[in-house]
Enzyme design. Structure first.
Site, PDB file in Angstrom:
ATOM      1  N   ASP A  45       0.870  -1.191   0.000  1.00 52.54           N
ATOM      2  CA  ASP A  45       0.000   0.000   0.000  1.00 52.54           C
ATOM      3  C   ASP A  45       0.897   1.228   0.000  1.00 52.54           C
ATOM      4  OD1 ASP A  45      -2.124   1.995   0.684  1.00 52.54           O
ATOM      5  OD2 ASP A  45      -3.304   0.228   1.156  1.00 52.54           O
ATOM      6  N   TYR A 100     -15.320  10.378  -8.289  1.00 49.95           N
ATOM      7  CA  TYR A 100     -15.658   9.789  -9.594  1.00 49.95           C
ATOM      8  C   TYR A 100     -15.949  10.847 -10.662  1.00 49.95           C
ATOM      9  CZ  TYR A 100     -16.612   5.757  -6.510  1.00 49.95           C
ATOM     10  OH  TYR A 100     -16.562   4.777  -5.547  1.00 49.95           O
ATOM     11  N   TYR A 178     -16.259   5.114 -12.289  1.00 46.41           N
ATOM     12  CA  TYR A 178     -15.796   4.062 -11.366  1.00 46.41           C
ATOM     13  C   TYR A 178     -16.438   2.723 -11.718  1.00 46.41           C
ATOM     14  CZ  TYR A 178     -15.884   1.633  -6.729  1.00 46.41           C
ATOM     15  OH  TYR A 178     -15.813   0.734  -5.681  1.00 46.41           O
ATOM     16  N   ASN A 207     -21.795  -1.798   0.386  1.00 45.59           N
ATOM     17  CA  ASN A 207     -21.688  -0.835   1.496  1.00 45.59           C
ATOM     18  C   ASN A 207     -21.274  -1.475   2.816  1.00 45.59           C
ATOM     19  OD1 ASN A 207     -23.596   0.405  -0.672  1.00 45.59           O
ATOM     20  ND2 ASN A 207     -22.855   2.142   0.516  1.00 45.59           N
ATOM     21  N   TRP A 208     -20.060  -2.029   2.829  1.00 47.53           N
ATOM     22  CA  TRP A 208     -19.478  -2.547   4.070  1.00 47.53           C
ATOM     23  C   TRP A 208     -19.094  -1.333   4.917  1.00 47.53           C
ATOM     24  CZ3 TRP A 208     -15.418  -6.799   2.274  1.00 47.53           C
ATOM     25  CH2 TRP A 208     -16.086  -7.740   1.475  1.00 47.53           C
ATOM     26  N   ARG A 228     -16.990   8.653   2.191  1.00 40.88           N
ATOM     27  CA  ARG A 228     -18.281   8.013   1.951  1.00 40.88           C
ATOM     28  C   ARG A 228     -19.251   8.352   3.089  1.00 40.88           C
ATOM     29  NH1 ARG A 228     -15.454   2.393   0.180  1.00 40.88           N
ATOM     30  NH2 ARG A 228     -13.915   3.236   1.632  1.00 40.88           N
ATOM     31  N   LYS A 244     -25.947  16.188   5.962  1.00 36.79           N
ATOM     32  CA  LYS A 244     -26.428  16.630   4.642  1.00 36.79           C
ATOM     33  C   LYS A 244     -27.031  15.470   3.851  1.00 36.79           C
ATOM     34  CE  LYS A 244     -23.248  20.452   4.310  1.00 36.79           C
ATOM     35  NZ  LYS A 244     -21.943  20.908   3.856  1.00 36.79           N
ATOM     36  N   TYR A 328     -22.539  14.234 -11.193  1.00 34.02           N
ATOM     37  CA  TYR A 328     -22.915  13.223 -10.201  1.00 34.02           C
ATOM     38  C   TYR A 328     -24.227  12.569 -10.634  1.00 34.02           C
ATOM     39  CZ  TYR A 328     -24.037  10.916  -5.800  1.00 34.02           C
ATOM     40  OH  TYR A 328     -24.340   9.973  -4.848  1.00 34.02           O
TER      41      TYR A 328
HETATM   42  P1  NAD Z   1      -9.814   2.089   0.957  1.00 29.86           P
HETATM   43  O1  NAD Z   1      -9.669   3.342   0.198  1.00 29.86           O
HETATM   44  O2  NAD Z   1      -9.837   2.179   2.443  1.00 29.86           O
HETATM   45  O3  NAD Z   1      -8.685   1.054   0.535  1.00 29.86           O
HETATM   46  C1  NAD Z   1      -8.021   1.086  -0.707  1.00 29.86           C
HETATM   47  C2  NAD Z   1      -6.528   1.046  -0.436  1.00 29.86           C
HETATM   48  O4  NAD Z   1      -5.840   0.959  -1.684  1.00 29.86           O
HETATM   49  C3  NAD Z   1      -6.019   2.327   0.267  1.00 29.86           C
HETATM   50  O5  NAD Z   1      -5.318   1.989   1.447  1.00 29.86           O
HETATM   51  C4  NAD Z   1      -5.100   2.963  -0.765  1.00 29.86           C
HETATM   52  O6  NAD Z   1      -3.981   3.623  -0.194  1.00 29.86           O
HETATM   53  C5  NAD Z   1      -4.662   1.739  -1.575  1.00 29.86           C
HETATM   54  N1  NAD Z   1      -4.217   2.114  -2.922  1.00 29.86           N
HETATM   55  C6  NAD Z   1      -4.921   2.803  -3.857  1.00 29.86           C
HETATM   56  N2  NAD Z   1      -4.174   2.978  -4.967  1.00 29.86           N
HETATM   57  C7  NAD Z   1      -2.971   2.392  -4.724  1.00 29.86           C
HETATM   58  C8  NAD Z   1      -1.780   2.248  -5.493  1.00 29.86           C
HETATM   59  N3  NAD Z   1      -1.685   2.770  -6.719  1.00 29.86           N
HETATM   60  N4  NAD Z   1      -0.740   1.584  -4.948  1.00 29.86           N
HETATM   61  C9  NAD Z   1      -0.832   1.064  -3.697  1.00 29.86           C
HETATM   62  N5  NAD Z   1      -1.931   1.178  -2.917  1.00 29.86           N
HETATM   63  C10 NAD Z   1      -2.989   1.824  -3.429  1.00 29.86           C
HETATM   64  O7  NAD Z   1     -11.160   1.380   0.448  1.00 29.86           O
HETATM   65  P2  NAD Z   1     -11.887   0.057   0.950  1.00 29.86           P
HETATM   66  O8  NAD Z   1     -13.247   0.432   1.393  1.00 29.86           O
HETATM   67  O9  NAD Z   1     -11.002  -0.718   1.860  1.00 29.86           O
HETATM   68  O10 NAD Z   1     -12.081  -0.719  -0.426  1.00 29.86           O
HETATM   69  C11 NAD Z   1     -11.241  -1.750  -0.867  1.00 29.86           C
HETATM   70  C12 NAD Z   1     -11.766  -2.299  -2.194  1.00 29.86           C
HETATM   71  O11 NAD Z   1     -13.127  -2.726  -2.067  1.00 29.86           O
HETATM   72  C13 NAD Z   1     -11.741  -1.285  -3.341  1.00 29.86           C
HETATM   73  O12 NAD Z   1     -11.353  -1.942  -4.512  1.00 29.86           O
HETATM   74  C14 NAD Z   1     -13.176  -0.823  -3.454  1.00 29.86           C
HETATM   75  O13 NAD Z   1     -13.488  -0.404  -4.769  1.00 29.86           O
HETATM   76  C15 NAD Z   1     -13.928  -2.082  -3.058  1.00 29.86           C
HETATM   77  N6  NAD Z   1     -15.258  -1.762  -2.515  1.00 29.86           N
HETATM   78  C16 NAD Z   1     -15.428  -1.424  -1.211  1.00 29.86           C
HETATM   79  C17 NAD Z   1     -16.701  -1.142  -0.741  1.00 29.86           C
HETATM   80  C18 NAD Z   1     -16.996  -0.868   0.709  1.00 29.86           C
HETATM   81  O14 NAD Z   1     -18.136  -1.040   1.098  1.00 29.86           O
HETATM   82  N7  NAD Z   1     -16.048  -0.465   1.538  1.00 29.86           N
HETATM   83  C19 NAD Z   1     -17.803  -1.153  -1.607  1.00 29.86           C
HETATM   84  C20 NAD Z   1     -17.577  -1.476  -2.939  1.00 29.86           C
HETATM   85  C21 NAD Z   1     -16.299  -1.797  -3.381  1.00 29.86           C
HETATM   86  N1  UDP Z   2     -24.768  10.814   0.780  1.00 28.51           N
HETATM   87  C1  UDP Z   2     -25.494  11.797   1.472  1.00 28.51           C
HETATM   88  N2  UDP Z   2     -24.803  12.662   2.291  1.00 28.51           N
HETATM   89  C2  UDP Z   2     -23.451  12.584   2.472  1.00 28.51           C
HETATM   90  C3  UDP Z   2     -22.727  11.582   1.774  1.00 28.51           C
HETATM   91  C4  UDP Z   2     -23.423  10.713   0.925  1.00 28.51           C
HETATM   92  O1  UDP Z   2     -26.716  11.913   1.350  1.00 28.51           O
HETATM   93  O2  UDP Z   2     -22.920  13.402   3.257  1.00 28.51           O
HETATM   94  C5  UDP Z   2     -25.512   9.828  -0.068  1.00 28.51           C
HETATM   95  C6  UDP Z   2     -24.999   9.638  -1.498  1.00 28.51           C
HETATM   96  O3  UDP Z   2     -25.550  10.597  -2.374  1.00 28.51           O
HETATM   97  C7  UDP Z   2     -25.482   8.223  -1.788  1.00 28.51           C
HETATM   98  C8  UDP Z   2     -25.406   7.514  -0.439  1.00 28.51           C
HETATM   99  O4  UDP Z   2     -25.362   8.567   0.541  1.00 28.51           O
HETATM  100  O5  UDP Z   2     -26.853   8.273  -2.174  1.00 28.51           O
HETATM  101  C9  UDP Z   2     -24.196   6.594  -0.237  1.00 28.51           C
HETATM  102  O6  UDP Z   2     -23.031   7.296  -0.561  1.00 28.51           O
HETATM  103  P1  UDP Z   2     -21.558   6.719  -0.351  1.00 28.51           P
HETATM  104  O7  UDP Z   2     -20.618   7.847  -0.545  1.00 28.51           O
HETATM  105  O8  UDP Z   2     -21.433   5.988   0.935  1.00 28.51           O
HETATM  106  O9  UDP Z   2     -21.286   5.695  -1.538  1.00 28.51           O
HETATM  107  P2  UDP Z   2     -22.156   4.839  -2.556  1.00 28.51           P
HETATM  108  O10 UDP Z   2     -23.033   3.921  -1.763  1.00 28.51           O
HETATM  109  O11 UDP Z   2     -22.963   5.800  -3.388  1.00 28.51           O
HETATM  110  O12 UDP Z   2     -21.129   4.133  -3.343  1.00 28.51           O
END
Ligand code: NAD
Ligand code: UDP
Length: 381
Positions: A45, A100, A178, A207-208, A228, A244, A328
């Site tokens: 990372d 995005y 994205y 949405n974890w 997020r 908001k 958006y």
């Molecule tokens: P996060 O931003 O906390 O983790 C992503 C990590 O990737 C960061 O630590 C960042 O520094 C690292 N990174 C990015 N570009 C890099 C690069 N060029 N070289 C080295 N490291 C790099 O996000 P997260 O929530 O932990 O998500 C992890 C994955 O799961 C992502 O691919 C995301 O798209 C996917 N995802 C997560 C959720 C969720 O609910 N959290 C939802 C949908 C998809």
């Molecule tokens: N959202 C909101 N207020 C905020 C941030 C996000 O109303 O301050 C809304 C956003 O428009 C979306 C939902 O919350 O409808 C979830 O947004 P998030 O950024 O968590 O990611 P997404 O689920 O869209 O990937």
């Protein structure tokens, strides 16, 4: 005692290269790997902030975790690290919606172009890949285009890995950069599997949420940054400002507690024969709320863990253009079909939304309230 997988086979010790393993999800996978398995984590990372608590050399698992600070865009060490591992988990991404439409090039490069070498090295070296996609690849539901009376039929909104189409808005709605880049990466992985035998699993998180997600602007992230929704709402609660609601908060999401989610990832790691070749929705269909309802639940949960009465906390409507800028757009609804993950891995989410918000807001309050108080009490220049 040796750990066994779902088929009663002894689980071998694996070296796991976790790209983006220093982020929110990666940090929870690392915690589980260190506390409950004998696997080795080779974490890649640009930052280790969220896993520093696991890297102390005096910890009992110190010999099983190593951190490599590198940017996968431009570092030739990546192939060596993938070659040295049995399994690669790719989490690296730009994955905050505020980026995005404002940084579409970085978003597309991060989620598609930068993943290409990872996929290539896994194929060429015959290494298994678990790749993180997103529920956002489904885009909008079919129901969102139909008159209200049709939207109630589950076939118009439940998202199925092997049946649902991917429905994005037009190109000038750059929100979809994205989802489109992630979809292209999924297709590339699938094609490498079909033509060159890549062993893959694709994870689609819904949405974890939980502790360590994103950042609080002005404390551990830029003061003008937009994380997020969990962190946006936490930030407002900590500062006593209205939460908001973008376009009234009518979009719906299903929220999954990060600890439940990591149990699913652990099953994928330890059951390759059941996970290879599959795309898995990983979400909690029982935890569906509108964003407005989420705000109300977070206000209640925050009042419980702080001295702040719920009556002093409020919401305010904002337009998406004011909040995110031009380009958006939004996913209206995201309900995972759970058939494949239940059948292959016997996994089910356990934690209801109110409980997961209680735990998470306790963490947010404990971690950030003092820093915010200090910031607010600083004289402004
Ligand atoms: P996060 O931003 O906390 O983790 C992503 C990590 O990737 C960061 O630590 C960042 O520094 C690292 N990174 C990015 N570009 C890099 C690069 N060029 N070289 C080295 N490291 C790099 O996000 P997260 O929530 O932990 O998500 C992890 C994955 O799961 C992502 O691919 C995301 O798209 C996917 N995802 C997560 C959720 C969720 O609910 N959290 C939802 C949908 C998809
Ligand atoms: N959202 C909101 N207020 C905020 C941030 C996000 O109303 O301050 C809304 C956003 O428009 C979306 C939902 O919350 O409808 C979830 O947004 P998030 O950024 O968590 O990611 P997404 O689920 O869209 O990937």
């Amino acid at each position: 005692m040796a750990r066994v997988n779902l088929d009663g086979q002894t689980i071998p010790m694996l070296a796991i290269c976790m790209i983006g393993g220093g982020g929110f999800i990666g940090s929870h996978i690392c915690e589980k790997l260190m506390a409950e398995t004998n696997h080795k984590a080779i974490v890649v990372d640009v930052s280790s902030d969220k896993i520093n608590h696991l890297l102390d050399r005096s910890l009992p698992w110190a010999h099983r975790i190593e951190f490599h600070q590198l940017n996968i865009k431009s570092d030739s060490r990546l192939e060596t690290l993938i070659k040295a591992s049995d399994l690669t988990i790719n989490l690296a991404a730009i994955c905050t919606p505020a980026d995005y439409n404002t940084r579409p090039l970085d978003t597309i490069f991060s989620n598609f172009i930068d993943a290409i070498p990872v996929i290539k090295y896994c194929t060429e070296n015959n290494k298994r890949l678990i790749h993180f996609s997103t529920c956002e690849v489904y885009g909008k539901t079919i129901g969102s285009f139909l008159p209200e009376e049709f939207r109630k039929d589950p076939k118009y909104f439940i998202l199925k890995e092997d049946e649902s189409p991917c429905i994005f808005g037009p190109i000038d709605k750059q929100r979809w950069s994205y989802a489109c880049a992630k979809q292209m990466t999924d297709r590339l992985i699938y094609a490498e599997h079909a033509e060159n035998g890549l062993k893959f699993t694709i994870v689609r998180p819904y949405n974890w949420i939980g502790p360590r997600m994103d950042f609080i602007p002005g404390v551990d992230g830029p003061s003008d940054g937009v994380p997020r929704v969990l962190a946006c709402f936490s930030n407002s609660l900590l500062r006593g400002e209205p939460l908001k609601l973008v376009d009234g908060g009518k979009s719906k999401r299903t929220f999954l507690y990060i600890k439940d989610a990591i149990d699913a990832v652990a099953l994928m790691i330890d059951n390759p024969e059941r996970a290879n070749g599959y795309i898995f929705n990983v979400g909690n269909p029982d935890n569906e709320v509108s964003v407005k309802e989420l705000a109300e639940l977070m206000i209640k949960a925050y009042a419980k863990v702080s001295d702040v009465p719920a009556s002093s906390l409020s919401t305010v409507n904002v337009t998406s253009e004011d909040f995110y800028g031009k380009g958006y757009d939004d996913s209206d609804r995201r309900i995972p079909d759970m058939t494949i993950i239940t059948r292959q891995l016997a996994w089910k989410p356990r934690t209801p939304l109110d409980k997961l918000l209680d735990v998470t807001l306790q963490y947010q309050h404990r971690t950030y309230s003092r820093a915010i108080e200090r910031e607010i009490s600083k004289p402004s220049n």
